[in-house]
Write a protein that holds these residues in place. Sequence first.
Motif, PDB file in Angstrom:
ATOM      1  N   ALA A 251       0.812  -1.217   0.000  1.00  7.99           N
ATOM      2  CA  ALA A 251       0.000   0.000   0.000  1.00  7.99           C
ATOM      3  C   ALA A 251       0.845   1.267   0.000  1.00  7.99           C
ATOM      4  O   ALA A 251       0.317   2.374  -0.146  1.00  7.99           O
ATOM      5  CB  ALA A 251      -0.916   0.012   1.218  1.00  7.99           C
ATOM      6  N   LEU A 252       2.164   1.139   0.149  1.00 13.36           N
ATOM      7  CA  LEU A 252       3.030   2.307   0.286  1.00 13.36           C
ATOM      8  C   LEU A 252       3.535   2.838  -1.044  1.00 13.36           C
ATOM      9  O   LEU A 252       4.196   3.876  -1.097  1.00 13.36           O
ATOM     10  CB  LEU A 252       4.218   1.966   1.196  1.00 13.36           C
ATOM     11  CG  LEU A 252       3.846   1.482   2.599  1.00 13.36           C
ATOM     12  CD1 LEU A 252       5.100   1.204   3.417  1.00 13.36           C
ATOM     13  CD2 LEU A 252       2.981   2.512   3.306  1.00 13.36           C
ATOM     14  N   LEU A 253       3.252   2.110  -2.134  1.00 16.89           N
ATOM     15  CA  LEU A 253       3.648   2.551  -3.481  1.00 16.89           C
ATOM     16  C   LEU A 253       5.138   2.860  -3.532  1.00 16.89           C
ATOM     17  O   LEU A 253       5.574   3.885  -4.041  1.00 16.89           O
ATOM     18  CB  LEU A 253       2.833   3.784  -3.899  1.00 16.89           C
ATOM     19  CG  LEU A 253       1.304   3.658  -3.741  1.00 16.89           C
ATOM     20  CD1 LEU A 253       0.616   4.954  -4.120  1.00 16.89           C
ATOM     21  CD2 LEU A 253       0.760   2.494  -4.550  1.00 16.89           C
ATOM     22  N   ASN A 254       5.921   1.949  -2.984  1.00 17.68           N
ATOM     23  CA  ASN A 254       7.369   2.127  -2.877  1.00 17.68           C
ATOM     24  C   ASN A 254       8.032   0.810  -3.254  1.00 17.68           C
ATOM     25  O   ASN A 254       7.626  -0.260  -2.797  1.00 17.68           O
ATOM     26  CB  ASN A 254       7.720   2.527  -1.440  1.00 17.68           C
ATOM     27  CG  ASN A 254       9.175   2.939  -1.287  1.00 17.68           C
ATOM     28  OD1 ASN A 254      10.071   2.352  -1.886  1.00 17.68           O
ATOM     29  ND2 ASN A 254       9.409   3.956  -0.470  1.00 17.68           N
ATOM     30  N   ASP A 255       9.051   0.876  -4.092  1.00 12.61           N
ATOM     31  CA  ASP A 255       9.731  -0.344  -4.534  1.00 12.61           C
ATOM     32  C   ASP A 255      10.729  -0.858  -3.500  1.00 12.61           C
ATOM     33  O   ASP A 255      11.113  -2.030  -3.541  1.00 12.61           O
ATOM     34  CB  ASP A 255      10.467  -0.105  -5.857  1.00 12.61           C
ATOM     35  CG  ASP A 255       9.505   0.163  -7.003  1.00 12.61           C
ATOM     36  OD1 ASP A 255       8.370  -0.350  -6.949  1.00 12.61           O
ATOM     37  OD2 ASP A 255       9.877   0.891  -7.946  1.00 12.61           O
ATOM     38  N   LYS A 256      11.157   0.013  -2.585  1.00 14.20           N
ATOM     39  CA  LYS A 256      12.178  -0.397  -1.612  1.00 14.20           C
ATOM     40  C   LYS A 256      11.514  -0.923  -0.341  1.00 14.20           C
ATOM     41  O   LYS A 256      11.651  -0.367   0.747  1.00 14.20           O
ATOM     42  CB  LYS A 256      13.104   0.782  -1.287  1.00 14.20           C
ATOM     43  CG  LYS A 256      13.925   1.254  -2.484  1.00 14.20           C
ATOM     44  CD  LYS A 256      14.837   2.399  -2.096  1.00 14.20           C
ATOM     45  CE  LYS A 256      15.700   2.834  -3.278  1.00 14.20           C
ATOM     46  NZ  LYS A 256      16.611   3.945  -2.897  1.00 14.20           N
ATOM     47  N   ILE A 257      10.789  -2.030  -0.515  1.00 12.19           N
ATOM     48  CA  ILE A 257      10.030  -2.625   0.574  1.00 12.19           C
ATOM     49  C   ILE A 257      10.473  -4.072   0.758  1.00 12.19           C
ATOM     50  O   ILE A 257      10.713  -4.787  -0.217  1.00 12.19           O
ATOM     51  CB  ILE A 257       8.516  -2.603   0.281  1.00 12.19           C
ATOM     52  CG1 ILE A 257       8.032  -1.170   0.068  1.00 12.19           C
ATOM     53  CG2 ILE A 257       7.740  -3.276   1.399  1.00 12.19           C
ATOM     54  CD1 ILE A 257       8.086  -0.302   1.289  1.00 12.19           C
ATOM     55  N   LEU A 258      10.579  -4.495   2.005  1.00 12.25           N
ATOM     56  CA  LEU A 258      10.874  -5.891   2.309  1.00 12.25           C
ATOM     57  C   LEU A 258       9.786  -6.420   3.236  1.00 12.25           C
ATOM     58  O   LEU A 258       9.422  -5.760   4.207  1.00 12.25           O
ATOM     59  CB  LEU A 258      12.241  -6.023   2.981  1.00 12.25           C
ATOM     60  CG  LEU A 258      12.770  -7.432   3.290  1.00 12.25           C
ATOM     61  CD1 LEU A 258      14.293  -7.444   3.281  1.00 12.25           C
ATOM     62  CD2 LEU A 258      12.278  -7.943   4.652  1.00 12.25           C
ATOM     63  N   ALA A 259       9.265  -7.603   2.921  1.00 11.98           N
ATOM     64  CA  ALA A 259       8.240  -8.219   3.758  1.00 11.98           C
ATOM     65  C   ALA A 259       8.646  -9.649   4.067  1.00 11.98           C
ATOM     66  O   ALA A 259       9.088 -10.384   3.179  1.00 11.98           O
ATOM     67  CB  ALA A 259       6.880  -8.198   3.063  1.00 11.98           C
ATOM     68  N   ALA A 260       8.506 -10.052   5.331  1.00 18.44           N
ATOM     69  CA  ALA A 260       8.855 -11.411   5.743  1.00 18.44           C
ATOM     70  C   ALA A 260       7.846 -11.903   6.769  1.00 18.44           C
ATOM     71  O   ALA A 260       7.298 -11.113   7.538  1.00 18.44           O
ATOM     72  CB  ALA A 260      10.268 -11.447   6.330  1.00 18.44           C
ATOM     73  N   ASP A 261       7.588 -13.203   6.762  1.00 16.83           N
ATOM     74  CA  ASP A 261       6.661 -13.777   7.724  1.00 16.83           C
ATOM     75  C   ASP A 261       7.273 -15.031   8.337  1.00 16.83           C
ATOM     76  O   ASP A 261       8.178 -15.652   7.779  1.00 16.83           O
ATOM     77  CB  ASP A 261       5.330 -14.114   7.061  1.00 16.83           C
ATOM     78  CG  ASP A 261       5.480 -15.142   5.960  1.00 16.83           C
ATOM     79  OD1 ASP A 261       4.900 -16.226   6.079  1.00 16.83           O
ATOM     80  OD2 ASP A 261       6.179 -14.871   4.962  1.00 16.83           O
ATOM     81  N   GLY A 262       6.757 -15.409   9.515  1.00 15.01           N
ATOM     82  CA  GLY A 262       7.319 -16.532  10.263  1.00 15.01           C
ATOM     83  C   GLY A 262       8.373 -16.023  11.223  1.00 15.01           C
ATOM     84  O   GLY A 262       9.283 -15.285  10.824  1.00 15.01           O
TER      85      GLY A 262
END
Length: 432
Positions: A259-270
């Motif tokens: 939702a941030l409209l930014n390419d420099k995003i990292l997402a991790a789960d667990g």
Amino acid sequence: MNTYIHSVSLDASKCTGCTTCMKHCPTEAIRVRNGCAVIDSERCIDCGECIRNCPNNAKKSICNSFDEIKNYKYRIALPAPALMAQFDNLDNISYVLQGLLDIGFDEVFEVARAAEIVSDYTRVYLQTEGIKKPVISTACPVVARLIALRFPFLKDNLLPLLPPMEVAAATAKEEALKAHPELKREEICTCFISPCPAKVSYARNGFGSYKSEVDLVVSMSEIYLRLINVMNREKECDASSQSGRIGISWAICGGEGSALLNDKILAADGINNVISVLDQIEDGNIPPIDFVELNACPGGCVGGVLTIENPYVAKNRLHTLRRYMPVALNSVPEDESYIPGEKFLPDMPSYKPLNRLSDSIGESMRLMAKIQALRKELPGIDCGSCGAPNCRAFAEDIVMGNADRNECIIAYKEFIKKYIKEYDGGEPVDGQ
């Protein structure tokens, strides 16, 4: 000094001391003593991994009972976005919202609405000069507590904005007071429908000095069982959804960041992946990024231990549901290029180190030397038979007076063999 109130608890009558929970605990908060698990409240982060992995259902989350809403005159439901992913073949969120009204709530305020607002404010915050990057989301309470206990150098990276559940609770109360001036604030109940125990602990403890606006937290599984008995998808709904695709996507890993409209995003789960990412950020071994979204549960909030559905099935349902939804129905006015003060957290939790041995540096170093020396004498196979998750933790327990060296079965076996050899005049029999 305030005591942290945990949601995760142990039912000793069901515990068999099998060590499964101990081996899965990410902060080594569990020991097995006298055939029963023991949880160290100082180390516990309420991630729910022990609940998820216990084969005997001896771990549970202590939530509020749904019937507690009867203690209030006006009851507002705050459904987390993950609730919508629990129902099969759902093509309209309004059926769920109507169901919540039918089981006893007077009003429903979707947390997804607040999530869309928080997404807008986060975009504004990321454009602020001088902030420390990467900014780490505080939406998952497990991650925030983990940083407070284990990653002190990342404290300034935490996003200092109220999470969606708090924005939803505060906004819902204000709107209710305006619509019903005859009500007093204490007569209004905001009830969050939670997918995980960490949200329960968050509501009870607050965040730093911030006191939560959420009055009750009920497990998603309890609400689900009530909803399936009243939801009727064949009749018209009086309730209607006021959230869009952006808000509902917060239920899955990557939804907040997208939702941030930014390419420099990292997402991790667990939780193990979360710890790995935090280690890399702290060590500086990660590419330049602006925002990090971390979810302790697999798949995101849909993987919380208080949900009903398999997280991957729920994630697929959410992708299908989003097709029928607008992009967003809530946003910050275009001319508002600042973040109101009430949307900020007043402060961050203070650092409370997990492995502090003593308040004295000199004494801590002395104890650490003893632990390291003892660790070298132990087998090093980390079997867990001693009741500690690994040999290093067992050495620490011994030095701190919480365990006896004879509890190491491997070392004790070698001692018996040596005794037989020295005092019985011959070699011990194999296997004895």
